[in-house]
Motif scaffolding. Structure first.
Motif, PDB file in Angstrom:
ATOM      1  N   MET A   1      31.061 -32.100  12.080  1.00 12.24           N
ATOM      2  CA  MET A   1      30.220 -30.959  12.467  1.00 12.24           C
ATOM      3  C   MET A   1      29.744 -31.149  13.910  1.00 12.24           C
ATOM      4  SD  MET A   1      28.851 -28.156  10.961  1.00 12.24           S
ATOM      5  CE  MET A   1      28.650 -28.537   9.223  1.00 12.24           C
ATOM      6  N   LYS A   2      29.928 -30.116  14.741  1.00 12.11           N
ATOM      7  CA  LYS A   2      29.473 -30.173  16.120  1.00 12.11           C
ATOM      8  C   LYS A   2      28.175 -29.395  16.261  1.00 12.11           C
ATOM      9  CE  LYS A   2      33.868 -30.903  18.483  1.00 12.11           C
ATOM     10  NZ  LYS A   2      34.795 -30.450  19.541  1.00 12.11           N
ATOM     11  N   GLU A   3      27.217 -29.997  16.955  1.00 12.75           N
ATOM     12  CA  GLU A   3      25.938 -29.342  17.216  1.00 12.75           C
ATOM     13  C   GLU A   3      25.924 -28.846  18.653  1.00 12.75           C
ATOM     14  OE1 GLU A   3      21.165 -30.430  17.420  1.00 12.75           O
ATOM     15  OE2 GLU A   3      22.528 -31.717  16.272  1.00 12.75           O
ATOM     16  N   LEU A   4      25.768 -27.533  18.827  1.00 14.81           N
ATOM     17  CA  LEU A   4      25.850 -26.905  20.142  1.00 14.81           C
ATOM     18  C   LEU A   4      24.548 -26.179  20.456  1.00 14.81           C
ATOM     19  CD1 LEU A   4      29.292 -25.230  19.447  1.00 14.81           C
ATOM     20  CD2 LEU A   4      28.974 -27.286  20.821  1.00 14.81           C
ATOM     21  N   THR A   5      24.132 -26.242  21.720  1.00 13.97           N
ATOM     22  CA  THR A   5      23.000 -25.422  22.161  1.00 13.97           C
ATOM     23  C   THR A   5      23.500 -23.998  22.378  1.00 13.97           C
ATOM     24  OG1 THR A   5      21.931 -27.301  23.218  1.00 13.97           O
ATOM     25  CG2 THR A   5      21.234 -25.109  23.923  1.00 13.97           C
ATOM     26  N   PHE A   6      22.869 -23.053  21.723  1.00 15.98           N
ATOM     27  CA  PHE A   6      23.356 -21.665  21.690  1.00 15.98           C
ATOM     28  C   PHE A   6      22.247 -20.717  22.120  1.00 15.98           C
ATOM     29  CE2 PHE A   6      23.587 -17.652  19.304  1.00 15.98           C
ATOM     30  CZ  PHE A   6      24.829 -17.188  19.701  1.00 15.98           C
ATOM     31  N   LYS A   7      22.635 -19.713  22.908  1.00 14.86           N
ATOM     32  CA  LYS A   7      21.711 -18.646  23.277  1.00 14.86           C
ATOM     33  C   LYS A   7      22.337 -17.288  22.982  1.00 14.86           C
ATOM     34  CE  LYS A   7      19.259 -21.024  27.033  1.00 14.86           C
ATOM     35  NZ  LYS A   7      18.761 -20.925  28.428  1.00 14.86           N
ATOM     36  N   LYS A   8      21.507 -16.376  22.556  1.00 14.90           N
ATOM     37  CA  LYS A   8      21.908 -14.961  22.470  1.00 14.90           C
ATOM     38  C   LYS A   8      21.122 -14.223  23.537  1.00 14.90           C
ATOM     39  CE  LYS A   8      21.695 -10.801  19.576  1.00 14.90           C
ATOM     40  NZ  LYS A   8      20.745 -10.014  20.402  1.00 14.90           N
ATOM     41  N   ILE A   9      21.852 -13.561  24.423  1.00 10.83           N
ATOM     42  CA  ILE A   9      21.230 -12.837  25.532  1.00 10.83           C
ATOM     43  C   ILE A   9      21.757 -11.407  25.541  1.00 10.83           C
ATOM     44  CG2 ILE A   9      20.943 -12.714  28.040  1.00 10.83           C
ATOM     45  CD1 ILE A   9      21.270 -15.732  28.128  1.00 10.83           C
ATOM     46  N   ASP A  10      20.862 -10.448  25.606  1.00  6.48           N
ATOM     47  CA  ASP A  10      21.238  -9.042  25.743  1.00  6.48           C
ATOM     48  C   ASP A  10      21.380  -8.731  27.232  1.00  6.48           C
ATOM     49  OD1 ASP A  10      21.073  -8.905  23.025  1.00  6.48           O
ATOM     50  OD2 ASP A  10      19.208  -7.765  22.973  1.00  6.48           O
ATOM     51  N   ALA A  11      22.597  -8.427  27.661  1.00  7.94           N
ATOM     52  CA  ALA A  11      22.874  -8.182  29.080  1.00  7.94           C
ATOM     53  C   ALA A  11      22.556  -6.750  29.462  1.00  7.94           C
ATOM     54  CB  ALA A  11      24.342  -8.483  29.381  1.00  7.94           C
ATOM     55  N   PHE A  12      22.242  -6.552  30.739  1.00  7.79           N
ATOM     56  CA  PHE A  12      21.952  -5.258  31.349  1.00  7.79           C
ATOM     57  C   PHE A  12      20.709  -4.592  30.760  1.00  7.79           C
ATOM     58  CE2 PHE A  12      26.669  -5.571  31.911  1.00  7.79           C
ATOM     59  CZ  PHE A  12      26.694  -5.597  33.290  1.00  7.79           C
ATOM     60  N   THR A  13      19.721  -5.397  30.409  1.00  6.51           N
ATOM     61  CA  THR A  13      18.484  -4.811  29.897  1.00  6.51           C
ATOM     62  C   THR A  13      17.329  -5.793  30.056  1.00  6.51           C
ATOM     63  OG1 THR A  13      17.400  -3.767  27.995  1.00  6.51           O
ATOM     64  CG2 THR A  13      18.855  -5.632  27.536  1.00  6.51           C
ATOM     65  N   LYS A  14      16.140  -5.245  30.168  1.00 12.11           N
ATOM     66  CA  LYS A  14      14.911  -6.012  30.053  1.00 12.11           C
ATOM     67  C   LYS A  14      14.184  -5.656  28.765  1.00 12.11           C
ATOM     68  CE  LYS A  14      14.346  -9.095  33.228  1.00 12.11           C
ATOM     69  NZ  LYS A  14      14.199 -10.512  32.818  1.00 12.11           N
ATOM     70  N   GLY A  15      14.910  -5.049  27.840  1.00 16.51           N
ATOM     71  CA  GLY A  15      14.348  -4.751  26.531  1.00 16.51           C
ATOM     72  C   GLY A  15      14.035  -3.295  26.283  1.00 16.51           C
ATOM     73  N   LEU A  16      14.084  -2.465  27.335  1.00 19.14           N
ATOM     74  CA  LEU A  16      13.799  -1.044  27.151  1.00 19.14           C
ATOM     75  C   LEU A  16      14.991  -0.310  26.551  1.00 19.14           C
ATOM     76  CD1 LEU A  16      11.893  -0.298  30.485  1.00 19.14           C
ATOM     77  CD2 LEU A  16      10.937  -0.770  28.221  1.00 19.14           C
ATOM     78  N   SER A  17      16.200  -0.837  26.774  1.00 24.32           N
ATOM     79  CA  SER A  17      17.410  -0.299  26.153  1.00 24.32           C
ATOM     80  C   SER A  17      18.015  -1.392  25.290  1.00 24.32           C
ATOM     81  CB  SER A  17      18.406   0.153  27.230  1.00 24.32           C
ATOM     82  OG  SER A  17      18.780  -0.948  28.051  1.00 24.32           O
ATOM     83  N   SER A  18      19.088  -1.066  24.590  1.00 25.36           N
ATOM     84  CA  SER A  18      19.655  -2.019  23.627  1.00 25.36           C
ATOM     85  C   SER A  18      20.375  -3.172  24.298  1.00 25.36           C
ATOM     86  CB  SER A  18      20.631  -1.283  22.698  1.00 25.36           C
ATOM     87  OG  SER A  18      21.720  -0.750  23.447  1.00 25.36           O
ATOM     88  N   GLY A  19      20.888  -2.952  25.521  1.00 26.53           N
ATOM     89  CA  GLY A  19      21.684  -3.974  26.178  1.00 26.53           C
ATOM     90  C   GLY A  19      22.998  -4.216  25.448  1.00 26.53           C
ATOM     91  N   ASN A  20      23.657  -5.306  25.827  1.00 24.94           N
ATOM     92  CA  ASN A  20      24.915  -5.684  25.197  1.00 24.94           C
ATOM     93  C   ASN A  20      24.819  -7.158  24.828  1.00 24.94           C
ATOM     94  OD1 ASN A  20      27.519  -5.824  24.279  1.00 24.94           O
ATOM     95  ND2 ASN A  20      28.486  -5.131  26.168  1.00 24.94           N
ATOM     96  N   PRO A  21      24.844  -7.490  23.539  1.00 21.51           N
ATOM     97  CA  PRO A  21      24.590  -8.869  23.121  1.00 21.51           C
ATOM     98  C   PRO A  21      25.761  -9.797  23.411  1.00 21.51           C
ATOM     99  CG  PRO A  21      25.128  -7.514  21.215  1.00 21.51           C
ATOM    100  CD  PRO A  21      25.026  -6.583  22.391  1.00 21.51           C
ATOM    101  N   ALA A  22      25.441 -10.934  24.013  1.00 24.90           N
ATOM    102  CA  ALA A  22      26.449 -11.960  24.287  1.00 24.90           C
ATOM    103  C   ALA A  22      25.957 -13.298  23.755  1.00 24.90           C
ATOM    104  CB  ALA A  22      26.707 -12.069  25.793  1.00 24.90           C
ATOM    105  N   GLY A  23      26.869 -14.050  23.149  1.00 32.31           N
ATOM    106  CA  GLY A  23      26.580 -15.433  22.805  1.00 32.31           C
ATOM    107  C   GLY A  23      26.961 -16.323  23.974  1.00 32.31           C
ATOM    108  N   TYR A  24      26.366 -17.513  24.042  1.00 28.18           N
ATOM    109  CA  TYR A  24      26.526 -18.330  25.241  1.00 28.18           C
ATOM    110  C   TYR A  24      26.331 -19.795  24.873  1.00 28.18           C
ATOM    111  CZ  TYR A  24      23.860 -20.207  29.371  1.00 28.18           C
ATOM    112  OH  TYR A  24      23.298 -20.955  30.373  1.00 28.18           O
ATOM    113  N   VAL A  25      27.332 -20.604  25.205  1.00 29.95           N
ATOM    114  CA  VAL A  25      27.282 -22.042  24.963  1.00 29.95           C
ATOM    115  C   VAL A  25      27.547 -22.763  26.278  1.00 29.95           C
ATOM    116  CG1 VAL A  25      28.340 -23.992  23.764  1.00 29.95           C
ATOM    117  CG2 VAL A  25      28.053 -21.801  22.572  1.00 29.95           C
TER     118      VAL A  25
END
Length: 297
Positions: A1-25
């Protein structure tokens, strides 16, 4: 099992719109993944993020690979925005840099740091390719599950590669643009048959006075119907505007199916090695930071 640091970031938004979700390692020499493991992780995250970006760093140059739930993606603009915005914003040393180099499958590109003055990073799109495809308006209408009257057939449709092979289609009105609802499997088959990655539709009817175009992008080849905020698709559109003498400097695009809360993509041109390249820009909102446990293959 590999343990990875993971982030989910919504691109092209500061939260007022839905943005586009990207995973990131962010990978390191002691914790790397092979392509099969990258694909497995992206498949496990289907429906949660549209693509996962995997980043490795050597000094001030970054190598990025992208996978959707279905396959490797040559270039993913929204994931690149999410990753580079996060790297710059969270690292004081990178915050001092005006330009960083990123290596993707399409080549070596530049990321320009405008976090302090615009709360944005700009990514250089790959050099454009203007592609020949045998397509009729009738085929487009059928693939998009729409009547011919919804399209502005007085303008040209074109296939341009600005990172992904993009079919660019002019719409007759904002209403026609927003009412599109293609059948995902039919459109996927059309894209596969015509060797197209994504379908980009646009109109110059807008809802916000500070933008110039409304766009929507469909990407069934990658395992989902609509891409709500795109870098590569809007870069291809920028090259379309240049080719057709419709270009104006430094404008914004509103994208997505929401009339009142679209995602905003910033577009610029940049002279690089004697040709003009499109820059697309935006910010991101970090939604999740944690550990991801991936079964080794």
């Amino acid at each position: 099992m590999k343990e990875l640091t993971f982030k989910k970031i919504d691109a092209f938004t500061k939260g007022l719109s839905s943005g586009n979700p990207a995973g990131y390692v962010l990978m390191d020499p002691n914790n790397t993944l092979n392509d099969k493991e990258m694909q497995k992780m992206a498949a496990e995250l289907k429906g949660f993020v549209n693509e996962v970006g995997y980043v490795s760093r050597q000094d001030k140059q970054f190598s990025l690979k992208f996978f959707s739930s279905e396959c490797e993606v040559d270039f993913c603009g929204h994931a690149t925005i999410a990753i580079m915005y996060d790297l710059i914003q969270t690292n004081p040393e990178l915050m001092k840099e005006e330009e960083l180099k990123i290596k993707v499958k399409a080549g070596t590109l530049s990321a320009f740091n405008h976090v302090k003055d615009e709360d944005a990073v700009y990514i250089m799109a790959p050099e454009p390719e203007f592609l020949e495809r045998t397509i009729s308006w009738g085929e487009i209408a059928s693939a998009m599950n729409a009547d011919m009257i919804k399209f502005d057939t007085k303008k040209s449709f074109e296939v341009i590669d600005g990172g992904l092979r993009t079919l660019i289609i002019p719409m007759a009105s904002m209403k026609d643009c927003l009412s599109l609802y293609p059948n995902q499997e039919m459109l996927r088959q059309f894209c596969m048959n015509k060797d197209i990655d994504i379908v980009h539709v646009f109109t110059d009817e807008i809802n916000n006075s500070n933008v110039k175009y409304r766009t929507r992008v469909f990407a069934p080849k990658f395992g989902y119907l609509e891409d709500p905020a795109t870098g590569s698709g809007n870069s291809a559109f920028g090259y379309y505007l240049m080719k057709n003498n419709l270009w104006t400097e430094n404008f914004c695009i509103e994208q997505g199916p929401s009339l009142d809360k679209p995602n905003i993509i910033k577009i610029r041109s940049y002279r690089h090695e004697e040709i003009y390249r499109i820059l697309f820009g935006g910010c991101g909102t970090t939604k999740i930071i944690g550990n991801y446990y991936l079964q080794e293959i």
